[in-house]
Scaffold this motif. Sequence first.
Motif, PDB file in Angstrom:
ATOM      1  N   GLY B 258       0.830  -1.198   0.000  1.00 39.66           N
ATOM      2  CA  GLY B 258       0.000   0.000   0.000  1.00 39.66           C
ATOM      3  C   GLY B 258       0.865   1.249   0.000  1.00 39.66           C
ATOM      4  N   ARG B 259       0.189   2.401  -0.141  1.00 42.20           N
ATOM      5  CA  ARG B 259       0.892   3.706  -0.106  1.00 42.20           C
ATOM      6  C   ARG B 259       2.067   3.737  -1.071  1.00 42.20           C
ATOM      7  NH1 ARG B 259      -2.767   6.497   2.114  1.00 42.20           N
ATOM      8  NH2 ARG B 259      -3.615   5.623   4.016  1.00 42.20           N
ATOM      9  N   ALA B 260       1.890   3.070  -2.204  1.00 39.76           N
ATOM     10  CA  ALA B 260       2.988   2.943  -3.161  1.00 39.76           C
ATOM     11  C   ALA B 260       2.967   4.115  -4.133  1.00 39.76           C
ATOM     12  CB  ALA B 260       2.879   1.611  -3.903  1.00 39.76           C
ATOM     13  N   VAL B 261       3.851   5.072  -3.913  1.00 34.73           N
ATOM     14  CA  VAL B 261       3.972   6.268  -4.748  1.00 34.73           C
ATOM     15  C   VAL B 261       5.457   6.610  -4.840  1.00 34.73           C
ATOM     16  CG1 VAL B 261       3.296   8.675  -5.094  1.00 34.73           C
ATOM     17  CG2 VAL B 261       1.771   7.128  -3.852  1.00 34.73           C
ATOM     18  N   ASN B 262       5.908   6.924  -6.048  1.00 31.17           N
ATOM     19  CA  ASN B 262       7.316   7.278  -6.263  1.00 31.17           C
ATOM     20  C   ASN B 262       8.230   6.201  -5.672  1.00 31.17           C
ATOM     21  OD1 ASN B 262       6.572   9.641  -7.585  1.00 31.17           O
ATOM     22  ND2 ASN B 262       6.338  10.724  -5.653  1.00 31.17           N
ATOM     23  N   LYS B 263       9.067   6.553  -4.707  1.00 32.02           N
ATOM     24  CA  LYS B 263       9.980   5.554  -4.139  1.00 32.02           C
ATOM     25  C   LYS B 263       9.546   5.166  -2.722  1.00 32.02           C
ATOM     26  CE  LYS B 263      13.021   5.918  -7.613  1.00 32.02           C
ATOM     27  NZ  LYS B 263      13.744   4.916  -8.383  1.00 32.02           N
ATOM     28  N   HIS B 264       8.244   5.255  -2.472  1.00 32.68           N
ATOM     29  CA  HIS B 264       7.737   4.888  -1.149  1.00 32.68           C
ATOM     30  C   HIS B 264       6.741   3.741  -1.254  1.00 32.68           C
ATOM     31  CE1 HIS B 264       9.569   8.473   0.474  1.00 32.68           C
ATOM     32  NE2 HIS B 264       9.017   9.173  -0.490  1.00 32.68           N
ATOM     33  N   TYR B 265       6.695   2.916  -0.241  1.00 33.64           N
ATOM     34  CA  TYR B 265       5.690   1.853  -0.191  1.00 33.64           C
ATOM     35  C   TYR B 265       5.643   1.291   1.219  1.00 33.64           C
ATOM     36  CZ  TYR B 265       9.752  -1.249  -0.418  1.00 33.64           C
ATOM     37  OH  TYR B 265      10.944  -1.880  -0.152  1.00 33.64           O
ATOM     38  N   LEU B 266       4.577   0.590   1.498  1.00 34.57           N
ATOM     39  CA  LEU B 266       4.473  -0.215   2.714  1.00 34.57           C
ATOM     40  C   LEU B 266       4.117  -1.628   2.287  1.00 34.57           C
ATOM     41  CD1 LEU B 266       2.452   2.165   5.105  1.00 34.57           C
ATOM     42  CD2 LEU B 266       4.878   1.544   5.294  1.00 34.57           C
ATOM     43  N   LEU B 267       4.971  -2.585   2.662  1.00 32.85           N
ATOM     44  CA  LEU B 267       4.743  -3.988   2.311  1.00 32.85           C
ATOM     45  C   LEU B 267       4.032  -4.649   3.484  1.00 32.85           C
ATOM     46  CD1 LEU B 267       5.228  -6.637   0.701  1.00 32.85           C
ATOM     47  CD2 LEU B 267       7.533  -6.687   1.702  1.00 32.85           C
ATOM     48  N   PHE B 268       2.804  -5.106   3.250  1.00 33.42           N
ATOM     49  CA  PHE B 268       2.006  -5.614   4.361  1.00 33.42           C
ATOM     50  C   PHE B 268       2.040  -7.132   4.496  1.00 33.42           C
ATOM     51  CE2 PHE B 268       0.089  -1.406   3.817  1.00 33.42           C
ATOM     52  CZ  PHE B 268       0.050  -0.989   5.131  1.00 33.42           C
ATOM     53  N   THR B 269       1.811  -7.828   3.413  1.00 34.86           N
ATOM     54  CA  THR B 269       1.674  -9.293   3.508  1.00 34.86           C
ATOM     55  C   THR B 269       2.412  -9.966   2.342  1.00 34.86           C
ATOM     56  OG1 THR B 269      -0.357  -9.244   2.206  1.00 34.86           O
ATOM     57  CG2 THR B 269      -0.609  -9.132   4.603  1.00 34.86           C
ATOM     58  N   GLY B 270       2.600 -11.263   2.471  1.00 35.04           N
ATOM     59  CA  GLY B 270       3.244 -12.035   1.397  1.00 35.04           C
ATOM     60  C   GLY B 270       4.657 -11.578   1.123  1.00 35.04           C
ATOM     61  N   ARG B 271       5.417 -11.329   2.204  1.00 35.88           N
ATOM     62  CA  ARG B 271       6.757 -10.741   2.031  1.00 35.88           C
ATOM     63  C   ARG B 271       7.722 -11.669   1.298  1.00 35.88           C
ATOM     64  NH1 ARG B 271       6.476  -8.992   8.211  1.00 35.88           N
ATOM     65  NH2 ARG B 271       4.945  -7.334   7.923  1.00 35.88           N
ATOM     66  N   HIS B 272       7.429 -12.977   1.308  1.00 37.36           N
ATOM     67  CA  HIS B 272       8.359 -13.940   0.697  1.00 37.36           C
ATOM     68  C   HIS B 272       8.480 -13.751  -0.814  1.00 37.36           C
ATOM     69  CE1 HIS B 272       4.306 -15.610   0.388  1.00 37.36           C
ATOM     70  NE2 HIS B 272       4.728 -16.405  -0.563  1.00 37.36           N
ATOM     71  N   ARG B 273       7.520 -13.077  -1.442  1.00 38.80           N
ATOM     72  CA  ARG B 273       7.612 -12.864  -2.895  1.00 38.80           C
ATOM     73  C   ARG B 273       8.264 -11.525  -3.251  1.00 38.80           C
ATOM     74  NH1 ARG B 273       2.300 -14.002  -2.605  1.00 38.80           N
ATOM     75  NH2 ARG B 273       1.674 -16.163  -2.952  1.00 38.80           N
ATOM     76  N   PHE B 274       8.570 -10.732  -2.234  1.00 38.13           N
ATOM     77  CA  PHE B 274       9.128  -9.403  -2.508  1.00 38.13           C
ATOM     78  C   PHE B 274      10.629  -9.417  -2.254  1.00 38.13           C
ATOM     79  CE2 PHE B 274      10.084  -4.918  -1.573  1.00 38.13           C
ATOM     80  CZ  PHE B 274       9.492  -4.310  -2.660  1.00 38.13           C
TER      81      PHE B 274
END
Lengths: 286, 286
Positions: B258-274
């Motif tokens: 979420g909150r994915a804009v420019n070079k910012h983001y918040l990774l909430f779930t499913g971190r193993h694929r990121f």
Amino acid sequence: MAIPSSAKTKISTASRTLTVEVDALNERGEMLATPIAGEHPLTIYVDKREVVTLMTLGQAPEALVIGYLRNQRLISSIDAIAEVQVDWETASAAVTTRRAIKNLDQRMKKRTVTTGCGQGTVFGDLMDEIDQIKLRDDVRLTESGLYSLLDAVRRHETIYKSAGAVHGCALATLDGERAEILDFVEDVGRHNAVDAIAGLMWLNGMDGSDKIFYTTGRLTSEMVIKAAQMQIPFLVSRSGLTQMGHDIAQRTGITMLGRAVNKHYLLFTGRHRFVKQLAPTMLASA
Amino acid sequence: MAIPSSAKTKISTASRTLTVEVDALNERGEMLATPIAGEHPLTIYVDKREVVTLMTLGQAPEALVIGYLRNQRLISSIDAIAEVQVDWETASAAVTTRRAIKNLDQRMKKRTVTTGCGQGTVFGDLMDEIDQIKLRDDVRLTESGLYSLLDAVRRHETIYKSAGAVHGCALATLDGERAEILDFVEDVGRHNAVDAIAGLMWLNGMDGSDKIFYTTGRLTSEMVIKAAQMQIPFLVSRSGLTQMGHDIAQRTGITMLGRAVNKHYLLFTGRHRFVKQLAPTMLASA
């Protein structure tokens, strides 16, 4: 948002905790406890008959239920509602009417075919009635009154500021040039927030005909229809509008402003009620 | 958004003009020709049976109709649809199936009670199936791939930039570190935009299992459910999320940002694929 205990309708007061925190990893590799907005199913039963399941933040669930029934025009007066009991353990809102709703089956069937998520539940029915709406023409909103409202909204503590992912609606009045927020409701659906305001207006015996309705959401057809149905002559949004929202605003003559933030706005319709001047101007009294 | 003429389903191509201009008075007293987004009712008939009226921008109406039927799970395969004809003169979409839908009455009745505008139309049914969803675990999204996607979205010409009041959805794929937008649809309702993408995926015979779904809208329960139902393992939003959106993301194991804009983001779930690393990393191939 105080609900008077003297109201004839007996209601529970079952607000939910509005935000919870979850972990999130940001772009700097930091794990952040991030507040997010609550979202809960709430199934409305009218006289033990299942009507609808809403997903809600749960800030003012009883008002939401009453406003939903009002804006769907399943119930024509607050006096028809004896009791609203919200129970989160069963995710249900039990509405007891004083007299049974006529043709509930048929009305719900009509609703079905005009329903699409995000498109509005009441469109088909309401279009028939738009041309009958008459809004008060002897009330005015001054530019400084508008700025006062936008400032009051900006200063209001909100779930949006902490967690985002909600829309807010405010019902406001003008005391001279100073706007006062009477009710402010946020919800995960922008229509829920409108419906909750409609419910609070009924519970508080409040007349909309000299009020201002503010929403953070877009001015789509249904949003304009609902404001006009509540007899509110002023509709202000932080966001933009759609073509049908504009068409309906013109038909009802509502004074509609979009993109209203800080000292900026766009006045689209109902210009005769808007006063752009520096000298103090009172909202005309009835 | 090209729809192959070789598709077995015969469809009209009835896009609407997406914006119109209306006059608006701004705070400087200037009258501005202001572009606003179109909003039009479109009633879906399946084999001459009225199903629903959607309010839509009309960018990809045939895909919207097909995706709506898909996401409501009234139709289980594109092969079941022989033809979709959208006619704006009658504001209708006529869907002809190859075989009649079983229990349409009963399915529509179930839909009624779980429907509320802005709250989602498919919630009740879908919750039963969430735990059966298995998303691919052998695909990866790198941080630089994410940034490439956000840059592609930023550069995309949109109705939102000119008129606002719409939500956009994109289906994207990764070619190494470079994101490519396959489809981009905007609509006045954020669920319409998702549904239109679902329709295009069916029309184009496209598999979601290695794709990225981007939305400008909030990650509410139904948004997460729809992405997971399309087998898409990556869900990215410019906005925030709700508690139930988060719960369902955890249950399905989807990789949600979420909150994915420019070079910012918040990774909430499913971190193993990121994958957060500077060296190029390929999206694993099947």
